[in-house]
Design a protein around this motif. Structure first.
Motif: not given
Length: 663
Positions: A238-239, A583-585, A611-612, A629-632
């Motif tokens: 999860s983020p 949360a933060h999905a 991009h969130p 950049l990290t893609n969560h």
């Protein structure tokens, strides 16, 4: 020897042989267990060090077990010192720096291996034990003085000593750190000094960086969100979980020293090896983007089956499999991600593009009381004669809970990241001056009253005028506990009571606001009867209402002030999200509130990327910047830069983009 001079501090990163050095390695606990001096010899270490070097790692962290090194008070075991000398030589032979950990102490699960003769005394305050520790540190400093293979001295692993977590004070931690650091610098002035702390910032504990970092060359964090469900009620990927190292790095760095991610990981007894590799990758690269100066995975190898039936593993089965390798030496997927980190960092132009550290464009304030609790300087009584004041809060609430504050910080940090804001954690001073940043984020409980640990000082708000005059934008979230002096002057509103408690809070935009248009909605989780989790009723005076709650009452307001703005959210968005698992999905819209605030403040994300699910962090140097950049998210993300370049970031992946200044 593999180097000519000891590792030293640079402008931001460590320096080895004249070049920036970001150490990447692992903590080596032999597969037989952490009580290694009674189980294995130098031969096993030599084999494991060779394997670490062959995998592409460049450093190793190893415990010096106090009970083995000093079996009787004041008598160091010469035979064991010889083993440690051989360990240092083996690290040098394999091209690894060695990061020795002193006075262990607690290690793995609930295991404490301190000498029996300590007899239950607190090593951080007992005068005899302090003297013995100073003598041991001095002896080790003389023995290995100036040795170029030694990375830095680590004063202990995860202090306070585990049997004394509740009895160690800030003054104990500060005094112990000062004594040992001074002893080492006297006999070995060439080497750096740190202490390997865990959860001290997020627990408000005595070895937090605000207390001890002045005595150190760099600070450390051991981000283990899996052990803090009160902060991270989430699945591993999860983020909020995958931002943990970046958050703790930024929070600790606010005290003034660069920060190393000293331990991190998860157990393949609880999660799949593939999940852990993805988690590691997001953890380290997002932390690097926020300025982390080194990485030690916990740990190099799994426990062997023969160790399952003895302490600590017989009591703590999750500790069995944190390894980068299985106990047989077979690599786990996380070894590949760790080796890739080491390999990539060695190729980056760190001095020119990252040597000045992370770029911060917003601040999430840290109250003075958190850094210096019950400091008489903060009472405001020194300038003129006054009565004999004592704060009864110390008696009313002797075990003040810092977690509401940390929950707000954490969720504000993640919201900011999703909105393309690089947030740091400036400390509140006693001069009422606000940080020289374009954006200040003040989530509840920073705006509240009652517990002085959780909120800013009443006089803090006096600095708003100068901040607005410089063009700054301030964001406040409120709760039913909020008490903001002169809110009309600051924000163009009056506080007018407590909002209704609902199953969920839908904020509906009614006026253009930072890219949001009328009809857009932001959904927040439910509140509760807890005043910290209940919204406030507000009445605008000259502020513009830009969003309303389900009753049509003002929920978000915007006021022009000086050359800047004040944005108010009448609901404690950050604390409401804190209680929401996972949360933060990707489906969560709450980040749009911070995105709108960013636009009001005139901030642009790194390279204009929006991009969130992709965190965008920047490091700077004299020749340009590095954008990390990290893609969560679990899907590939394609983003476009401001110059129309397309960048694809793999699921749970990363990208590092060098940006060289054109002039």
């Amino acid at each position: 020897m593999t180097t000519r001079e000891p590792v030293r501090r640079g402008r931001h990163f460590l320096v080895r042989d004249g070049q920036p050095y970001v150490p990447v390695g692992a903590h080596l606990v032999p597969s037989s267990g952490p009580d290694w001096p009674w189980r294995v010899g130098i031969e096993e270490f030599d084999r494991e060090l060779a394997a670490m070097a062959a995998a592409g790692l460049d450093t190793v962290r190893v415990d010096l077990v106090w009970a083995a090194l000093e079996p009787r008070p004041g008598e160091l075991a010469e035979d064991h010192l010889g083993v440690l000398d051989s360990l240092l030589e083996a690290a040098d032979r394999h091209g690894l720096t060695l990061h020795p950990v002193l006075f262990v102490g607690g290690e793995v699960g609930d295991a404490v291996w301190e000498p029996e003769w300590v007899g239950g005394r607190n090593p951080h305050r007992d005068e005899e034990l302090l003297d013995l520790q100073v003598r041991q540190a001095s002896a080790l400093g003389r023995r290995w003085a100036g040795h170029p293979t030694l990375l830095a001295w680590d004063l202990s692993d995860e202090p306070p000593h585990w049997l004394h977590k509740d009895s160690t004070t800030d003054d104990d931690a500060r005094g112990w750190t000062r004594l040992l650091a001074s002893a080492l610098r006297e006999t070995d002035p060439a080497h750096l000094i740190t202490v390997g702390t865990a959860s001290q910032e997020v627990d408000g504990a005595p070895f937090r960086s605000d207390v001890v970092s002045a005595e150190l060359d760099f600070a450390c964090v051991h981000p283990y969100p899996i052990y803090s469900p009160e902060l991270y009620p989430d699945d591993l990927l999860s983020p909020r979980m995958t931002h943990a190292a970046a958050f703790e790095t930024a929070l600790a760095a606010g005290a003034g020293k660069p920060v190393m991610v000293h331990e991190y990981g998860a157990s393949s007894v609880q999660f799949t090896p593939e999940q852990i590799a993805a988690y590691d990758r997001l953890l380290v690269w997002s932390a690097f983007g926020r300025g982390a100066i080194g990485f030690y995975a916990w740990c190099w190898t799994d426990a062997e089956p023969a160790a399952y039936g003895r302490a600590p593993y017989v009591r703590m089965p999750h500790e069995l499999q944190f390894g980068l390798t299985e106990h047989t030496g077979v690599p786990r997927p996380r070894l590949a991600s760790t080796a890739d980190l080491a390999r990539t960092l060695r190729t980056l132009p760190l001095d020119g593009l990252a040597g000045d550290g992370p770029v911060v464009d917003a601040g999430i304030m840290v109250p003075f009381e958190y850094a210096s609790p019950y400091d008489e300087r903060a009472y405001g009584l020194e300038a003129e004669p006054s009565g004999p004041y004592l704060p009864a809060e110390r008696a009313w609430d002797p075990e003040r809970d810092v977690k509401p504050l940390v929950r707000a910080w954490l969720n504000a940090f993640v919201l900011a990241s999703r909105a393309g804001i690089s947030a740091g954690f400036p400390r509140e001073g006693l001069d009422h001056a606000w940080p020289d940043l374009p954006l200040l984020l003040l989530p509840a409980p920073l705006t509240t009253t009652t517990s002085s640990l959780l909120h800013l000082r009443t006089s803090f708000w006096a600095g708003a005028g100068d901040f607005h005059a410089r063009g700054g934008t301030v964001y406040l979230s409120l709760s039913a506990e909020s008490a903001v002096p002169d809110a009309e002057r600051l924000a163009g509103i009056r506080l007018a009571g407590r909002a209704a408690v609902r199953d969920r809070v839908v904020l509906t935009v009614v006026a253009p606001f930072g890219g949001l248009v009328p009809g857009d909605t932001i959904v927040l989780p439910a509140g509760s009867a807890d005043l910290h989790l209940r919204g406030a009723r507000i009445e605008p005076t000259d502020a513009v209402v830009v969003a309303v709650d389900p009753d049509g009452a003002p929920a978000v307001t915007l006021a022009a002030r000086g050359r800047g703005h004040t944005v108010v959210c009448a609901y404690p968005a950050e604390l409401l999200l804190a209680a929401q698992p996972d949360a933060h999905a990707a489906t969560d819209s709450s980040w749009r509130l911070y995105d709108a605030v960013r636009r009001v403040a005139g901030l642009t994300p790194a390279l204009g990327i929006e991009h969130p699910d992709v965190s965008r962090a920047r490091l700077s140097g004299p020749a340009g910047t590095l954008v990390v950049l990290t893609n969560h998210s679990p899907v590939e993300v394609e983003v476009e830069t401001e110059d129309a370049q397309t960048v694809r970031v793999a699921p749970h992946g990363h990208a590092v983009l060098p940006v060289v200044d054109s002039d």
